[in-house]
Write a protein that holds these residues in place. Structure first.
Motif, PDB file in Angstrom:
ATOM      1  N   LEU A  32      39.537  50.715  18.405  1.00  0.00           N
ATOM      2  CA  LEU A  32      40.598  50.822  17.402  1.00  0.00           C
ATOM      3  C   LEU A  32      41.824  51.537  17.971  1.00  0.00           C
ATOM      4  CD1 LEU A  32      38.361  51.893  14.378  1.00  0.00           C
ATOM      5  CD2 LEU A  32      39.337  49.621  14.792  1.00  0.00           C
ATOM      6  N   PHE A  33      43.024  51.151  17.567  1.00  0.00           N
ATOM      7  CA  PHE A  33      44.265  51.667  18.141  1.00  0.00           C
ATOM      8  C   PHE A  33      44.273  51.413  19.644  1.00  0.00           C
ATOM      9  CE2 PHE A  33      45.172  53.880  14.189  1.00  0.00           C
ATOM     10  CZ  PHE A  33      43.930  54.246  13.714  1.00  0.00           C
ATOM     11  N   GLY A  34      43.881  50.223  20.022  1.00  0.00           N
ATOM     12  CA  GLY A  34      43.569  49.872  21.408  1.00  0.00           C
ATOM     13  C   GLY A  34      44.749  49.808  22.352  1.00  0.00           C
ATOM     14  N   TYR A  35      45.984  49.775  21.802  1.00  0.00           N
ATOM     15  CA  TYR A  35      47.177  49.840  22.660  1.00  0.00           C
ATOM     16  C   TYR A  35      47.162  48.732  23.708  1.00  0.00           C
ATOM     17  CZ  TYR A  35      50.760  52.654  25.152  1.00  0.00           C
ATOM     18  OH  TYR A  35      51.884  53.131  25.765  1.00  0.00           O
TER      19      TYR A  35
ATOM     20  N   VAL B 193      41.578  46.178  18.434  1.00  0.00           N
ATOM     21  CA  VAL B 193      42.449  46.139  17.257  1.00  0.00           C
ATOM     22  C   VAL B 193      43.646  47.054  17.449  1.00  0.00           C
ATOM     23  CG1 VAL B 193      42.586  46.484  14.754  1.00  0.00           C
ATOM     24  CG2 VAL B 193      40.407  45.780  15.803  1.00  0.00           C
ATOM     25  N   ASP B 194      44.844  46.524  17.201  1.00  0.00           N
ATOM     26  CA  ASP B 194      46.057  47.341  17.212  1.00  0.00           C
ATOM     27  C   ASP B 194      47.059  46.705  16.262  1.00  0.00           C
ATOM     28  OD1 ASP B 194      47.284  49.641  19.268  1.00  0.00           O
ATOM     29  OD2 ASP B 194      48.797  48.419  18.255  1.00  0.00           O
ATOM     30  N   ALA B 195      47.907  47.552  15.671  1.00  0.00           N
ATOM     31  CA  ALA B 195      48.872  47.079  14.683  1.00  0.00           C
ATOM     32  C   ALA B 195      50.031  46.329  15.323  1.00  0.00           C
ATOM     33  CB  ALA B 195      49.430  48.272  13.909  1.00  0.00           C
TER      34      ALA B 195
ATOM     35  N   TYR C  66      50.896  59.851  14.088  1.00  0.00           N
ATOM     36  CA  TYR C  66      51.558  59.134  12.995  1.00  0.00           C
ATOM     37  C   TYR C  66      51.771  57.699  13.437  1.00  0.00           C
ATOM     38  CZ  TYR C  66      54.823  57.840   9.367  1.00  0.00           C
ATOM     39  OH  TYR C  66      55.408  57.192   8.314  1.00  0.00           O
ATOM     40  N   GLY C  67      51.492  56.748  12.552  1.00  0.00           N
ATOM     41  CA  GLY C  67      51.700  55.346  12.930  1.00  0.00           C
ATOM     42  C   GLY C  67      51.844  54.464  11.706  1.00  0.00           C
ATOM     43  N   ARG C  68      52.109  53.189  11.977  1.00  0.00           N
ATOM     44  CA  ARG C  68      52.239  52.236  10.871  1.00  0.00           C
ATOM     45  C   ARG C  68      51.466  50.974  11.209  1.00  0.00           C
ATOM     46  NH1 ARG C  68      55.550  52.945   6.666  1.00  0.00           N
ATOM     47  NH2 ARG C  68      57.001  54.699   6.726  1.00  0.00           N
ATOM     48  N   GLY C  69      50.844  50.393  10.154  1.00  0.00           N
ATOM     49  CA  GLY C  69      50.146  49.130  10.315  1.00  0.00           C
ATOM     50  C   GLY C  69      51.147  47.986  10.316  1.00  0.00           C
TER      51      GLY C  69
ATOM     52  N   VAL D  82      50.971  53.284   6.264  1.00  0.00           N
ATOM     53  CA  VAL D  82      51.220  54.566   6.952  1.00  0.00           C
ATOM     54  C   VAL D  82      49.905  55.160   7.438  1.00  0.00           C
ATOM     55  CG1 VAL D  82      52.059  56.937   6.674  1.00  0.00           C
ATOM     56  CG2 VAL D  82      53.326  55.018   5.651  1.00  0.00           C
ATOM     57  N   TRP D  83      49.894  55.595   8.712  1.00  0.00           N
ATOM     58  CA  TRP D  83      48.754  56.310   9.266  1.00  0.00           C
ATOM     59  C   TRP D  83      49.199  57.728   9.606  1.00  0.00           C
ATOM     60  CZ3 TRP D  83      43.699  56.541  10.257  1.00  0.00           C
ATOM     61  CH2 TRP D  83      43.275  57.533  11.155  1.00  0.00           C
ATOM     62  N   LYS D  84      48.465  58.735   9.029  1.00  0.00           N
ATOM     63  CA  LYS D  84      48.738  60.135   9.369  1.00  0.00           C
ATOM     64  C   LYS D  84      47.400  60.773   9.707  1.00  0.00           C
ATOM     65  CE  LYS D  84      51.823  63.896   7.988  1.00  0.00           C
ATOM     66  NZ  LYS D  84      50.933  65.083   7.754  1.00  0.00           N
TER      67      LYS D  84
ATOM     68  N   SER E 107      41.994  62.485  20.029  1.00  0.00           N
ATOM     69  CA  SER E 107      43.106  63.020  19.240  1.00  0.00           C
ATOM     70  C   SER E 107      44.183  63.601  20.134  1.00  0.00           C
ATOM     71  CB  SER E 107      42.603  64.128  18.300  1.00  0.00           C
ATOM     72  OG  SER E 107      43.712  64.856  17.795  1.00  0.00           O
ATOM     73  N   TYR E 108      45.439  63.298  19.795  1.00  0.00           N
ATOM     74  CA  TYR E 108      46.588  63.913  20.472  1.00  0.00           C
ATOM     75  C   TYR E 108      47.294  64.850  19.503  1.00  0.00           C
ATOM     76  CZ  TYR E 108      46.337  59.843  23.519  1.00  0.00           C
ATOM     77  OH  TYR E 108      45.915  58.858  24.370  1.00  0.00           O
ATOM     78  N   THR E 109      46.763  64.940  18.282  1.00  0.00           N
ATOM     79  CA  THR E 109      47.520  65.623  17.228  1.00  0.00           C
ATOM     80  C   THR E 109      47.509  67.124  17.421  1.00  0.00           C
ATOM     81  OG1 THR E 109      46.992  63.800  15.757  1.00  0.00           O
ATOM     82  CG2 THR E 109      47.768  65.851  14.730  1.00  0.00           C
TER      83      THR E 109
HETATM   84  C1  LIG Z   1      48.244  56.478  21.250  1.00  0.00           C
HETATM   85  S1  LIG Z   1      48.231  54.773  21.210  1.00  0.00           S
HETATM   86  C2  LIG Z   1      46.672  54.489  21.745  1.00  0.00           C
HETATM   87  C3  LIG Z   1      46.477  54.667  23.216  1.00  0.00           C
HETATM   88  C4  LIG Z   1      45.284  53.901  23.807  1.00  0.00           C
HETATM   89  N1  LIG Z   1      44.051  54.187  23.255  1.00  0.00           N
HETATM   90  C5  LIG Z   1      45.186  54.030  25.300  1.00  0.00           C
HETATM   91  O1  LIG Z   1      44.703  55.017  25.818  1.00  0.00           O
HETATM   92  O2  LIG Z   1      45.596  53.147  26.007  1.00  0.00           O
HETATM   93  C6  LIG Z   1      48.242  54.449  19.509  1.00  0.00           C
HETATM   94  C7  LIG Z   1      48.248  52.975  19.130  1.00  0.00           C
HETATM   95  O3  LIG Z   1      47.985  52.911  17.720  1.00  0.00           O
HETATM   96  C8  LIG Z   1      48.641  51.783  17.173  1.00  0.00           C
HETATM   97  N2  LIG Z   1      48.698  52.007  15.715  1.00  0.00           N
HETATM   98  C9  LIG Z   1      49.442  52.912  15.043  1.00  0.00           C
HETATM   99  N3  LIG Z   1      49.174  52.852  13.717  1.00  0.00           N
HETATM  100  C10 LIG Z   1      48.221  51.885  13.553  1.00  0.00           C
HETATM  101  C11 LIG Z   1      47.502  51.356  12.439  1.00  0.00           C
HETATM  102  N4  LIG Z   1      47.722  51.814  11.194  1.00  0.00           N
HETATM  103  N5  LIG Z   1      46.571  50.401  12.657  1.00  0.00           N
HETATM  104  C12 LIG Z   1      46.362  49.913  13.903  1.00  0.00           C
HETATM  105  N6  LIG Z   1      46.995  50.375  15.016  1.00  0.00           N
HETATM  106  C13 LIG Z   1      47.915  51.349  14.833  1.00  0.00           C
HETATM  107  C14 LIG Z   1      49.961  51.764  17.889  1.00  0.00           C
HETATM  108  O4  LIG Z   1      50.504  50.446  17.882  1.00  0.00           O
HETATM  109  C15 LIG Z   1      49.560  52.227  19.330  1.00  0.00           C
HETATM  110  O5  LIG Z   1      49.328  51.089  20.146  1.00  0.00           O
END
Ligand SMILES: C[S@@+](CC[C@H](N)C(=O)[O-])C[C@H]1O[C@@H](n2cnc3c(N)ncnc32)[C@H](O)[C@@H]1O
Length: 287
Positions: free
Chosen positions: A122-125, A143-145, A198-201, A206-208, A235-237
């Motif tokens: 998840l948040f696979g970038y 999965v990534d937005a 913080y991110g957006r789908g 909104v993702w917090k 986590s980077y938060t």
């Molecule tokens: C910090 S990056 C992840 C880094 C990754 N794991 C890596 O090491 O290569 C965060 C990712 O989360 C995605 N993202 C942000 N909000 C999201 C959401 N609500 N659903 C899915 N992906 C989301 C962004 O598009 C971004 O690609």
């Protein structure tokens, strides 16, 4: 702290006064980092020879100052995996080098599982973790937005000759996707999540981190197989300690026989030998 190892083409040469001096292949970049609170003397000539410097603006954005011509993109290698580097407007480069500390663990766990492993990333970038899992023999759902990030992940996969491996590339909001997988009764043996603060789908969801992480981690336990291999929560938060995410994961996984370890991850500064903290990872493992 678990410091990333195995990098040939990436090096954190020095860190001082809010900035990192990094070598990405044959290019030197200077990027801001809020963890760098010390003001040591910048002895390395690389600070003056940097090819590009990212300047943070007061509004929180920023821009690159190019001091010499840089290709739009190039590649770096980690343990035989080639990854595309492309400096973005947000100071990112398409690769989080500290995550190599986790990619190695995923590969080792999958490689020694002795069974087929289905991974959800998840948040696979741009896909580095997905490729490490694919290369180790797992099937992956990435999965990534962001359409752009998923497209770059597919390019990284092709670059490493992994396009024929079993991978679903999904552009979606992570929470929505996980809830849908639960309704479909899809199950995974391993889950990786690396959410931003913080991110957006894709539809603006909104993702917090602080507000949403507990619900997502618990929703993910509904799509785990009966015999999960691992569950990694990164986590980077700022302000969220490794023990806090470790506690959250331990509660969520309390019904399973394995254990949770929580640790900072980081990068060794080659100029000093000290390690720069770059977030934390909690991992549930079966044994
Ligand atoms: C910090 S990056 C992840 C880094 C990754 N794991 C890596 O090491 O290569 C965060 C990712 O989360 C995605 N993202 C942000 N909000 C999201 C959401 N609500 N659903 C899915 N992906 C989301 C962004 O598009 C971004 O690609």
């Amino acid at each position: 702290m678990r410091a990333a190892e195995g990098w040939k083409d990436y090096e954190l040469i020095d860190a001082s006064s809010g900035n990192r001096l990094e070598r990405w292949g044959s290019y030197l970049l200077v990027r801001p980092d809020p963890q760098v609170i010390w003001h040591t003397e910048k002895k390395d000539s690389g600070w003056d020879r940097a090819d590009a410097v990212y300047h943070r603006s007061s509004s929180g954005g920023g821009s690159w100052e190019y001091r010499s011509p840089l290709p739009e993109e190039w590649t770096v290698e980690w343990n035989g995996l080639r990854l595309i580097v492309t400096p973005t407007n947000f100071k990112h480069t398409g690769v989080f080098p500290e995550q190599a500390a986790n990619w190695k663990i995923y590969e080792d766990l999958i490689g020694s599982a002795g069974r087929d492993i289905k991974v959800l990333n998840l948040f696979g970038y741009t896909g580095a973790a997905s490729l490490a899992c694919l290369r180790a023999g797992a099937s992956v759902c990435h999965v990534d937005a962001s359409k752009g990030m998923v497209a770059q992940a597919k390019r990284n996969s092709a670059l490493n000759g992994l396009s024929d491996r079993p991978c679903r590339w999904i552009v979606d909001d992570c929470m929505k996707f996980v809830l849908r997988e639960a309704r479909r009764e899809n199950r995974y043996d391993a889950i990786i999540m690396d959410p931003p603060s913080y991110g957006r789908g894709p539809s603006g969801e909104v993702w917090k981190y602080e507000d949403d992480i507990s619900e997502l981690v618990n929703a993910c336990t509904d799509i785990l197989s009966d015999d999960p291999l691992f569950f990694a929560l990164n986590s980077y938060t700022t302000g969220i300690s490794p023990s806090a995410s470790g506690y959250l994961l331990s509660c969520a996984m309390s019904g399973y026989p394995g254990k949770v370890t929580a640790d900072e991850i980081g990068l060794t500064v080659t100029g000093t030998g000290f390690a720069l903290p770059c977030g934390s990872t909690s991992i549930y493992t079966k044994r």
